[in-house]
Design an enzyme around this catalytic site. Sequence first.
Site, PDB file in Angstrom:
ATOM      1  N   HIS A 262       1.514 -29.066  19.833  1.00  7.91           N
ATOM      2  CA  HIS A 262       1.990 -28.152  21.005  1.00  7.91           C
ATOM      3  C   HIS A 262       0.993 -26.800  20.550  1.00  7.91           C
ATOM      4  O   HIS A 262       0.543 -26.140  21.574  1.00  7.91           O
ATOM      5  CB  HIS A 262       3.195 -28.062  21.018  1.00  7.91           C
ATOM      6  CG  HIS A 262       3.764 -27.099  22.013  1.00  7.91           C
ATOM      7  ND1 HIS A 262       3.579 -27.589  23.236  1.00  7.91           N
ATOM      8  CD2 HIS A 262       4.397 -26.165  22.132  1.00  7.91           C
ATOM      9  CE1 HIS A 262       4.140 -26.631  24.101  1.00  7.91           C
ATOM     10  NE2 HIS A 262       4.623 -25.455  23.253  1.00  7.91           N
TER      11      HIS A 262
ATOM     12  N   GLY B 198       3.822 -35.415  17.063  1.00  5.42           N
ATOM     13  CA  GLY B 198       4.916 -35.719  17.955  1.00  5.42           C
ATOM     14  C   GLY B 198       4.647 -36.806  18.631  1.00  5.42           C
ATOM     15  O   GLY B 198       5.442 -37.357  19.404  1.00  5.42           O
ATOM     16  N   GLY B 199       3.381 -36.988  18.876  1.00  2.60           N
ATOM     17  CA  GLY B 199       2.964 -38.305  19.597  1.00  2.60           C
ATOM     18  C   GLY B 199       2.884 -38.238  21.118  1.00  2.60           C
ATOM     19  O   GLY B 199       3.016 -39.192  21.903  1.00  2.60           O
TER      20      GLY B 199
ATOM     21  N   TYR C  11      -2.651 -30.911  28.401  1.00  2.00           N
ATOM     22  CA  TYR C  11      -2.420 -31.893  29.299  1.00  2.00           C
ATOM     23  C   TYR C  11      -3.731 -32.959  29.184  1.00  2.00           C
ATOM     24  O   TYR C  11      -4.575 -33.269  30.240  1.00  2.00           O
ATOM     25  CB  TYR C  11      -2.382 -31.318  30.812  1.00  2.00           C
ATOM     26  CG  TYR C  11      -1.156 -30.634  31.071  1.00  2.00           C
ATOM     27  CD1 TYR C  11      -0.199 -30.559  30.162  1.00  2.00           C
ATOM     28  CD2 TYR C  11      -1.134 -29.892  32.412  1.00  2.00           C
ATOM     29  CE1 TYR C  11       0.951 -30.078  30.586  1.00  2.00           C
ATOM     30  CE2 TYR C  11       0.092 -29.255  32.575  1.00  2.00           C
ATOM     31  CZ  TYR C  11       1.205 -29.269  31.723  1.00  2.00           C
ATOM     32  OH  TYR C  11       2.247 -28.474  31.915  1.00  2.00           O
TER      33      TYR C  11
ATOM     34  N   VAL D 169       5.481 -29.816  17.085  1.00  2.28           N
ATOM     35  CA  VAL D 169       4.772 -28.377  16.911  1.00  2.28           C
ATOM     36  C   VAL D 169       3.419 -28.533  16.875  1.00  2.28           C
ATOM     37  O   VAL D 169       2.554 -27.647  17.087  1.00  2.28           O
ATOM     38  CB  VAL D 169       5.848 -27.670  15.745  1.00  2.28           C
ATOM     39  CG1 VAL D 169       4.992 -26.443  15.434  1.00  2.28           C
ATOM     40  CG2 VAL D 169       7.035 -27.243  16.297  1.00  2.28           C
TER      41      VAL D 169
END
Length: 531
Positions: free
Chosen positions: A177, A105-106, A467, A174
């Site tokens: 993540h 998703g970058g 993060y 996804v």
Amino acid sequence: MVLLLVLLLCSLNSFSSAASDSVYDNFVQCFAENKVPNDQISEILYNPTNPSFTSVLVSYIRNRRFNVSTTPKPTIIVTPSQESHVSATVLCAKKLGIQLKIRSGGHDYEGISYVSSGEFILLDMFNFRSIDVDMKTETAWVGSGAMLGELYYRIWEKSKVHGFPGGVCPTVGVGGHLSGAGYGNMLRKHGLTVDHVIDAKLVDAKGRVLDREAMGEDLFWAIRGGGGASFGVILAYKIKLVPVPSVVTVFRIEKTMDQNATEAVYEFEQIADKIDNDLFIRVLLQPITRNKKRSVRATFIGLFLGDANRLLSVTHSGFPELGLKKADCKEMSWIYSVLFWGNFDNTTTPDVLLSRTPDSVNFLKRKSDYVKTPISKNGLESLFKKMVEVGKVGLVFNSYGGRMNEIPESETPFPHRAGNLFKIQYSVNWDDEGEEADKNYIDQIRELYSFMAPFVSKNPREAYLNYRDLDIGITDNGKDSYNQGKVYGVKYFKGNFDRLVKIKTMVDPDNLFRNEQSIPTLPFRGRKVRK
């Protein structure tokens, strides 16, 4: 002299273009050898001379710091649409000795899914976006290139009383993540995304497509929080849905320093991990200018898995300094709470979650910390003063406890479980272009991070993989990669780092799947070292 410089630049550009063409031709030949039809090769392989190359590259860049003229670009972009394309890409990258970067998703904060200092190819998984929800088993198979918003929408299509405890940004992919142990506003009730992953499909370093049974429990453990890009190419995850009530309640309360913000934040620290598990509270601390005076504002954003009356009884007894009133509470279905947390206005309908493009893309930098003991009122006051002094950096406190306290640190690679009151995200966005602006804002966030050292976890100072923060350590994937990797590895994974290294060494001994913060292999003598 000028003519000489022009000729030199032209020759360098010609060399770069020729090198790219050479790699492209080698990939075309290698794909053909791996039985990928020619018409498919031309559809999924892009070199820089392709008119669509730039648009494909930038379409999933979510940090403008890595979309400037000096940003290193891939030699080739591959946009696979079939599993066999992914297998061929892995085998050909290995054969040709070229680094492989994998993007779903970058949203990697440091851009390491699509940027590298050396020659590399980009494997962009956006075509793997299928979502198959099965309400009989309350499960779903989700492609790694699908967005969280798309997943939530497809669940809502099938059931109004099911959800998934993923993140609140709907355009996050996804693959990254889940493989990095993504979390959302139901973590106190249901834990992390990876606590609900029950199967997966990936392509390993040998080009094999493996599910949970074929890959074995060690590798399956590693890709549930250890970062998928160190171990293979994630194709899809199978997830278990979680129940959500037909009515949930959200709220957003802002407090300034003259509206007992310090007292409310201090009380939040006392109850964050102990209050009813159905309640998740995020606190935003932002420097503001009000009446020409600099200050800090605290915003409390909540999701409660129940109705407003029960929420009010919880907060009145457990968090009175919040001062929550019935008028502050908004009851709605879970899918509309997703829109609320995504900062959509109340006229928006759920189909907005099908959009794969964020409203805006900023220059940004993020960092993370974990807090295990409450910061005193004096400490908070000194923090607020420092935030005003530093400039623009904001903090996000995310409450822990609940289900997170019940899951052992070693259950998944993500170790930050019991003992944490809340997690901190340091956040700064800017629109000014140029290296000077980058340095200014990055220096600001580093200064605040340094200031916070006495208040956060120690030995190690823990950090959250999703993060992404290259400040805490990087590897050049050379001779000392294990020792380099241990610096950031123990911060992200604590005691789970050693197990991740052993699994990495077992499944990818040649370190094909590598990046600036990947899991290293064990330092065996005689091991071939990647340059």
